[in-house]
Each structure stands twice: as C-alpha cells, then as structure tokens.
Design a protein around this motif. Structure first.
Motif, PDB file in Angstrom:
ATOM      1  N   TYR A   1      18.037  85.605  75.913  1.00 15.28           N
ATOM      2  CA  TYR A   1      19.390  85.118  75.977  1.00 15.28           C
ATOM      3  C   TYR A   1      20.379  86.416  75.869  1.00 15.28           C
ATOM      4  O   TYR A   1      20.238  87.310  75.841  1.00 15.28           O
ATOM      5  CB  TYR A   1      19.787  84.746  74.386  1.00 15.28           C
ATOM      6  N   ASP A   2      21.801  85.833  76.269  1.00 15.23           N
ATOM      7  CA  ASP A   2      22.933  86.771  76.558  1.00 15.23           C
ATOM      8  C   ASP A   2      23.643  86.727  75.005  1.00 15.23           C
ATOM      9  O   ASP A   2      23.241  85.990  74.083  1.00 15.23           O
ATOM     10  CB  ASP A   2      23.757  86.130  77.542  1.00 15.23           C
ATOM     11  N   ALA A   3      24.984  87.554  75.018  1.00 12.94           N
ATOM     12  CA  ALA A   3      25.106  87.922  73.969  1.00 12.94           C
ATOM     13  C   ALA A   3      26.007  86.655  73.226  1.00 12.94           C
ATOM     14  O   ALA A   3      26.259  86.625  71.964  1.00 12.94           O
ATOM     15  CB  ALA A   3      26.274  88.825  73.919  1.00 12.94           C
ATOM     16  N   GLN A   4      26.270  85.626  74.183  1.00 14.09           N
ATOM     17  CA  GLN A   4      26.739  84.204  73.548  1.00 14.09           C
ATOM     18  C   GLN A   4      25.910  83.316  73.062  1.00 14.09           C
ATOM     19  O   GLN A   4      26.303  82.056  72.569  1.00 14.09           O
ATOM     20  CB  GLN A   4      27.872  83.763  74.649  1.00 14.09           C
ATOM     21  N   GLY A   5      24.547  83.728  73.182  1.00 12.84           N
ATOM     22  CA  GLY A   5      23.443  82.784  72.965  1.00 12.84           C
ATOM     23  C   GLY A   5      23.007  81.817  73.650  1.00 12.84           C
ATOM     24  O   GLY A   5      22.180  80.859  73.347  1.00 12.84           O
ATOM     25  N   ASN A   6      23.375  82.036  74.838  1.00  7.13           N
ATOM     26  CA  ASN A   6      22.971  81.229  75.936  1.00  7.13           C
ATOM     27  C   ASN A   6      21.877  81.822  76.810  1.00  7.13           C
ATOM     28  O   ASN A   6      21.498  82.908  76.999  1.00  7.13           O
ATOM     29  CB  ASN A   6      23.984  81.318  76.957  1.00  7.13           C
TER      30      ASN A   6
END
Length: 277
Positions: free
Chosen positions: A198-203
């Motif tokens: 996941y990326d830092a935004q939770g995506n």
C-alpha cells in the motif's frame, strides 16, 4: 558487522543449501509472497538497493551453528544488491551481505504450526530483524491470534504494534516506505484474499493482474480513440469528396452556361437581354 578474522571460517553460499527442503503445505505460502515480489519488482524497478527473498534460507551467526538457516516465507532486505555480484542468490548469508539482516520478515501460518509465534520469532529477535509479520488467515482462532499481526523490535524485544481482523487496513512501515495488508481481490480469475503493498494514503498498489487489466483497458481505449479518429477522418474525407463533387458540378454548370451564352451571341442575341417567359 562480522569481524574479518571470523569470516575465513564461515562457508560461502555456494556451499550451503538454498533452503531447508521443508515443503510448503499450501499454495498460498508460495503464491502470495511471490505476488509481493512481483509487485516490488514493478514498484521499485529503478532501485538496485533491495532484495526480496521467497522461501529462501537465511544464514546467520546468532544461532548455535551458522550452517543451520532460518527459512521465512518471505523477507525484505534494504541496502543490499538486488543481484549479488550480478548473479542470482542461492541463499542469503549475512556475512556475505556486509552484516545486513532483513528489515522485514513474513511468516504465513500453515495447517501444521511451525513455531511462528515462538521459536521462529525468537530467532528473528536474536538476528535483529526490525519487523516480523505473521499472516494467519485460516487458523488465527485456533492459535488465539489475529489474522494479521506486526511485531517491531524495540530495545531488543518484539512488541506487537499492529493486529487486525479487517481487510483493507494495512500497516505502514516508515523505514520501508510501504504499507502491507490483505484484501479480497480477483487473482488469476479466482476471487481470494491476497497480500498487497500500500501507499502512504492507504491505497493498494496494483497487482500484476490489475496492471495487465489496466493496460488492456488502456489499449482498448486507444483502439476506440483510433477508431473514432478514423471514422472522423473518413467522414471528413467523405465531406471533402462531396464538396469537391458539388464544386465540379457547379463548375460544369457554369461552363455549360458560358457555352450557351457564346452560342447565343453567335446568333446575334445578347444572353443578358433575353425576353422573360
């Protein structure tokens, strides 16, 4: 860092088995770590300072015998070559990696418990692995744990920093720059629970299947755009040809009118003074 005088007595990875020959007892133990590897190979394609091992022996000097490895389902090391000396690794020996131990280790609990909550955890603690992740989607109630648990090494001891029974809820590893979690998704035509980055935004980052689907959809969009453009070109060409036909017809009418006017003049009539009917 291992003292140079001790290195001479340690075997090379050319001499050591690549694993402990213990077979996995379910397909997910192989497919899910490899999925994470394939995703990393895309996400970090330009980086050459990491290595992700799947079912590979880690040899170290913190146990009783450096020839006895620990074999996690997967591990991630940072600050090492992706290909050791330009070649693929047979195994991972810390004394051949400048003492670099994995930053993250993943263990997937199988039908037969393999010491994931005990003996293996202690080995990783002694080795100094910063993050220890246990994924236990099927037997967490049997083991009285959560399906997804993350332990972090703090002052030489593992502390549980994350646990969840909910999908789509990753844990962020700041030292890695990625999050890790599980969710339901179609993979290889089958709806199942998988592990993803996941990326830092939770995506969630796209899986190879999703990348291929996105590429196919983009190709279909490009094909549709080309077809629309070709249809517009053909329509414009048709309009041009129609306009040219109209121009040629008007020119033909003009020439016939001019010929008629010349003929009338030859008979002594002024074509502009003809009587009205």
């Amino acid at each position: 860092m291992i003292a140079p005088e001790l290195l001479s007595g340690l075997p090379s990875t050319e001499e050591l088995p690549c694993s402990d020959d213990t077979p996995v007892d379910n397909e997910d133990q192989n497919s899910l770590p490899n999925l994470l590897l394939f995703m990393l190979a895309s996400l970090w394609a330009e980086r050459m300072d990491w290595y992700f091992g799947v079912d590979m022996a880690i040899y170290h000097t913190t146990g009783e015998d450096p020839r006895i490895p620990v074999v996690p389902d997967a591990f991630l090391s940072l600050g090492v070559e992706r290909r050791k000396g330009g070649r693929s690794r047979r195994s991972y020996a810390t004394w051949e990696e400048n003492g670099v131990v994995p930053t993250l280790v993943l263990e997937m609990v199988s039908h037969k418990p393999g010491g994931e909550y005990g003996a293996k955890q202690e080995i990783y603690r002694q080795l100094g692995v910063l993050y220890y992740v246990i994924y236990n989607p099927e037997f967490w109630q049997r083991d009285r744990h959560q399906p997804f648990e993350v332990y972090r090494l703090v002052d030489g001891q593992y502390q549980q920093v994350f646990s969840t029974a909910e999908a789509d809820h990753p844990y962020w590893f700041p030292e890695v720059g990625l999050g890790l979690g599980f969710r339901q998704q179609r993979l290889g035509g089958i709806e199942q629970e998988i592990l993803v980055w996941y990326d830092a935004q939770g995506n969630p980052y796209p899986t190879p299947d999703e990348v291929q689907l996105q590429l196919r959809q983009r190709q279909q969009e490009l094909d549709a755009e080309r077809q629309r453009a070709e249809s517009e070109r053909q329509r414009a060409e048709s309009e041009r040809q129609r306009a040219e036909s109209e121009r040629q017809r008007a020119e033909s009418e003009r020439q016939r009118a001019e010929q008629l006017a010349q003929y009338l003049r030859s008979l002594g009539f002024d074509p502009d003074q003809l009587p009205e009917q």
